[in-house]
Design a protein around this motif. Sequence first.
Motif, mmCIF file in Angstrom:
data_model
loop_
_atom_site.group_PDB
_atom_site.id
_atom_site.type_symbol
_atom_site.label_atom_id
_atom_site.label_comp_id
_atom_site.label_asym_id
_atom_site.label_seq_id
_atom_site.Cartn_x
_atom_site.Cartn_y
_atom_site.Cartn_z
ATOM 1 N N ASP A 1 11.914 12.940 -6.884
ATOM 2 C CA ASP A 1 12.264 13.926 -5.863
ATOM 3 C C ASP A 1 11.767 13.497 -4.486
ATOM 4 O OD1 ASP A 1 13.419 16.240 -4.863
ATOM 5 O OD2 ASP A 1 11.612 17.446 -5.196
ATOM 6 N N GLY A 2 11.919 12.195 -4.165
ATOM 7 C CA GLY A 2 11.508 11.680 -2.859
ATOM 8 C C GLY A 2 10.054 11.271 -2.780
ATOM 9 N N ILE A 3 9.278 11.486 -3.835
ATOM 10 C CA ILE A 3 7.867 11.089 -3.845
ATOM 11 C C ILE A 3 7.774 9.646 -4.327
ATOM 12 C CG2 ILE A 3 5.582 11.508 -4.806
ATOM 13 C CD1 ILE A 3 6.352 14.441 -5.131
ATOM 14 N N VAL A 4 7.195 8.796 -3.499
ATOM 15 C CA VAL A 4 7.049 7.381 -3.824
ATOM 16 C C VAL A 4 5.576 7.013 -3.727
ATOM 17 C CG1 VAL A 4 7.445 6.672 -1.419
ATOM 18 C CG2 VAL A 4 7.864 5.040 -3.275
ATOM 19 N N ALA A 5 5.148 6.083 -4.578
ATOM 20 C CA ALA A 5 3.732 5.682 -4.613
ATOM 21 C C ALA A 5 3.626 4.179 -4.376
ATOM 22 C CB ALA A 5 3.109 6.047 -5.952
ATOM 23 N N TYR A 6 2.773 3.799 -3.430
ATOM 24 C CA TYR A 6 2.519 2.387 -3.135
ATOM 25 C C TYR A 6 1.012 2.128 -3.187
ATOM 26 C CZ TYR A 6 7.287 2.225 -1.255
ATOM 27 O OH TYR A 6 8.655 2.303 -1.088
ATOM 28 N N SER A 7 0.672 0.889 -3.511
ATOM 29 C CA SER A 7 -0.739 0.506 -3.453
ATOM 30 C C SER A 7 -1.242 0.636 -2.022
ATOM 31 C CB SER A 7 -0.915 -0.943 -3.933
ATOM 32 O OG SER A 7 -2.229 -1.411 -3.659
ATOM 33 N N LYS A 8 -2.464 1.105 -1.893
ATOM 34 C CA LYS A 8 -3.052 1.274 -0.566
ATOM 35 C C LYS A 8 -3.698 -0.012 -0.059
ATOM 36 C CE LYS A 8 -6.167 4.458 1.912
ATOM 37 N NZ LYS A 8 -7.121 5.583 1.769
ATOM 38 N N ILE A 9 -3.791 -1.016 -0.909
ATOM 39 C CA ILE A 9 -4.478 -2.256 -0.550
ATOM 40 C C ILE A 9 -3.501 -3.222 0.100
ATOM 41 C CG2 ILE A 9 -5.900 -4.146 -1.404
ATOM 42 C CD1 ILE A 9 -7.101 -1.319 -1.630
ATOM 43 N N CYS A 10 -3.774 -3.594 1.338
ATOM 44 C CA CYS A 10 -2.902 -4.496 2.090
ATOM 45 C C CYS A 10 -2.820 -5.849 1.394
ATOM 46 C CB CYS A 10 -3.413 -4.662 3.515
ATOM 47 S SG CYS A 10 -2.402 -5.760 4.540
ATOM 48 N N THR A 11 -1.641 -6.427 1.386
ATOM 49 C CA THR A 11 -1.441 -7.721 0.728
ATOM 50 C C THR A 11 -1.824 -8.897 1.611
ATOM 51 O OG1 THR A 11 0.875 -7.676 1.438
ATOM 52 C CG2 THR A 11 0.378 -6.853 -0.778
ATOM 53 N N HIS A 12 -2.428 -8.612 2.769
ATOM 54 C CA HIS A 12 -2.891 -9.706 3.629
ATOM 55 C C HIS A 12 -4.287 -10.138 3.212
ATOM 56 C CE1 HIS A 12 -4.491 -11.091 7.775
ATOM 57 N NE2 HIS A 12 -3.953 -12.105 7.147
ATOM 58 N N VAL A 13 -5.305 -9.337 3.519
ATOM 59 C CA VAL A 13 -6.672 -9.665 3.110
ATOM 60 C C VAL A 13 -7.353 -8.526 2.364
ATOM 61 C CG1 VAL A 13 -7.071 -11.391 4.906
ATOM 62 C CG2 VAL A 13 -7.565 -8.988 5.385
ATOM 63 N N GLY A 14 -6.595 -7.478 1.993
ATOM 64 C CA GLY A 14 -7.172 -6.438 1.148
ATOM 65 C C GLY A 14 -7.730 -5.230 1.864
ATOM 66 N N CYS A 15 -7.456 -5.064 3.145
ATOM 67 C CA CYS A 15 -7.913 -3.865 3.841
ATOM 68 C C CYS A 15 -7.092 -2.656 3.385
ATOM 69 C CB CYS A 15 -7.761 -4.036 5.351
ATOM 70 S SG CYS A 15 -8.803 -5.327 6.067
ATOM 71 N N PRO A 16 -7.612 -1.442 3.577
ATOM 72 C CA PRO A 16 -6.837 -0.252 3.206
ATOM 73 C C PRO A 16 -5.738 0.028 4.229
ATOM 74 C CG PRO A 16 -8.960 0.399 4.108
ATOM 75 C CD PRO A 16 -8.991 -1.093 3.997
ATOM 76 N N ALA A 17 -4.505 0.018 3.772
ATOM 77 C CA ALA A 17 -3.366 0.364 4.638
ATOM 78 C C ALA A 17 -3.253 1.883 4.636
ATOM 79 C CB ALA A 17 -2.099 -0.298 4.129
ATOM 80 N N ALA A 18 -4.034 2.534 5.479
ATOM 81 C CA ALA A 18 -4.248 3.974 5.360
ATOM 82 C C ALA A 18 -3.454 4.805 6.360
ATOM 83 C CB ALA A 18 -5.741 4.279 5.524
ATOM 84 N N LEU A 19 -2.704 4.167 7.269
ATOM 85 C CA LEU A 19 -2.007 4.931 8.298
ATOM 86 C C LEU A 19 -0.516 5.024 7.966
ATOM 87 C CD1 LEU A 19 -3.710 3.376 11.459
ATOM 88 C CD2 LEU A 19 -4.400 5.403 10.163
ATOM 89 N N TYR A 20 0.045 6.225 8.130
ATOM 90 C CA TYR A 20 1.461 6.437 7.831
ATOM 91 C C TYR A 20 2.110 7.199 8.976
ATOM 92 C CZ TYR A 20 5.719 8.225 5.665
ATOM 93 O OH TYR A 20 7.029 8.542 5.387
ATOM 94 N N GLU A 21 3.225 6.657 9.444
ATOM 95 C CA GLU A 21 3.990 7.292 10.525
ATOM 96 C C GLU A 21 5.240 7.915 9.911
ATOM 97 O OE1 GLU A 21 5.897 4.802 13.528
ATOM 98 O OE2 GLU A 21 4.890 6.026 15.062
ATOM 99 N N ARG A 22 5.292 9.219 9.869
ATOM 100 C CA ARG A 22 6.325 9.925 9.105
ATOM 101 C C ARG A 22 7.711 9.770 9.720
ATOM 102 N NH1 ARG A 22 4.700 16.143 9.265
ATOM 103 N NH2 ARG A 22 6.712 16.277 8.170
ATOM 104 N N THR A 23 7.801 9.600 11.060
ATOM 105 C CA THR A 23 9.127 9.524 11.682
ATOM 106 C C THR A 23 9.806 8.182 11.428
ATOM 107 O OG1 THR A 23 8.101 8.804 13.761
ATOM 108 C CG2 THR A 23 8.509 11.169 13.479
ATOM 109 N N THR A 24 9.036 7.111 11.304
ATOM 110 C CA THR A 24 9.614 5.778 11.079
ATOM 111 C C THR A 24 9.401 5.292 9.652
ATOM 112 O OG1 THR A 24 7.569 4.692 11.819
ATOM 113 C CG2 THR A 24 9.261 5.145 13.484
ATOM 114 N N HIS A 25 8.637 6.063 8.870
ATOM 115 C CA HIS A 25 8.318 5.692 7.488
ATOM 116 C C HIS A 25 7.550 4.356 7.421
ATOM 117 C CE1 HIS A 25 11.082 8.913 6.654
ATOM 118 N NE2 HIS A 25 12.131 8.221 7.076
ATOM 119 N N ARG A 26 6.727 4.121 8.393
ATOM 120 C CA ARG A 26 5.971 2.869 8.437
ATOM 121 C C ARG A 26 4.531 3.098 7.955
ATOM 122 N NH1 ARG A 26 8.993 -0.678 11.753
ATOM 123 N NH2 ARG A 26 11.147 -0.164 11.191
#
Length: 369
Positions: free
Chosen positions: A283-308
């Motif tokens: 129902d539109g709910i998607v789950a992604y790993s929070k761990i960045c695939t670069h060096v492992g930092c937490p990708a914790a910021l989400y911009e709802r208008t651009t879905h970034r």
Amino acid sequence: MTDNTNHHDAASGADEPRERVIGTPSAADGAATATGDPHRRHEGPYPAEETHTRSEETQRKGERIAALWFLIAFLAGVGFFVSYFSFPPNADGDPSVADPGIAQLANVLLGGTLTLSLFAIGAGMTVWARQVLPHYEVSSPYDELPSSKEEKGSFSEFFMRGANESGFTKRPLMRRTLLLAMAPLGLAPIVLLRDTGPLPKDTLKSTTWEDGLHMVVEGTDRRITAADLDEVGSMVTALPESHDPEHGLSMNEQAKTVILLIKMDPQDFGPDMTQQQLDWTHDGIVAYSKICTHVGCPAALYERTTHRILCPCHQSTFDAANGAEVVFGPAHRPLPQLPVRVDDEGYLVAAGDFSAPVGPTFWDAGVED
């Protein structure tokens, strides 16, 4: 400004004793000459005259002292290995159960024995240079850079003569103890490779997520329902529910399993989303790993208008509407997606494990996309 030291030396006379520099031969050890002894000249490509001659007794004494230092270095190197294997860095490979007292003692023994070994080798080499090796004054006049045939032909003889005078070839006690002292230090880097940890094998390809495992809000034990993300643009950081409520998830498990739950309008999913990726949403709910695939930092910021999804460490940016593909920054791999579904009670649960190994790209070495 005048040099008072030179005036003092001139007035005092040549017969007045001078202070000897520590480590240099004394007058009893050998005679120091200003012009050199003609029969102690190198006949190599560069003129060289010996400035200090030493008696055979002095050289033998230096050989014994240097050999003693090298023997101490060898024993210290053996002590390093004994300390390393007697006090493992942790118990059963788990740093959380390591005894701090034993770890501190191990560090002292490892550092102390390695320091003593290196110091003893340096001390032995110093004694060798001061009491065994001859000292020469070498003059190198400016000339053409290419060497003549005579100079090239005399180099090997010049080299071997230097090797013989160094005592390395004719003083086996000193040579053998030096090689003995170097053996443990040569083996130490190979043994210390054990501290890089066990080979990951397939452990990086899987996490504790499994089909039917409930999701809880990070930092709590509250299960998440689909209604908790009813509004488009909602985002929740979640973890798997622990099978051991008393102790919870370990830090390592949390680092590998933390996810971003994002609520999107199903019509906003882009053309790069495969049918399988769409089936992994609910129902539109998607789950992604929070761990960045670069060096492992937490990708914790989400911009709802651009879905970034943005990683603040190095600005790697992922498109949540297109399978978390990289749209900017140094990351080269999408964020792994976790399949989600809802159980009979309305709680969000995992429908399996991540689609790819979690974390920096180098973790994914050898794994096919």
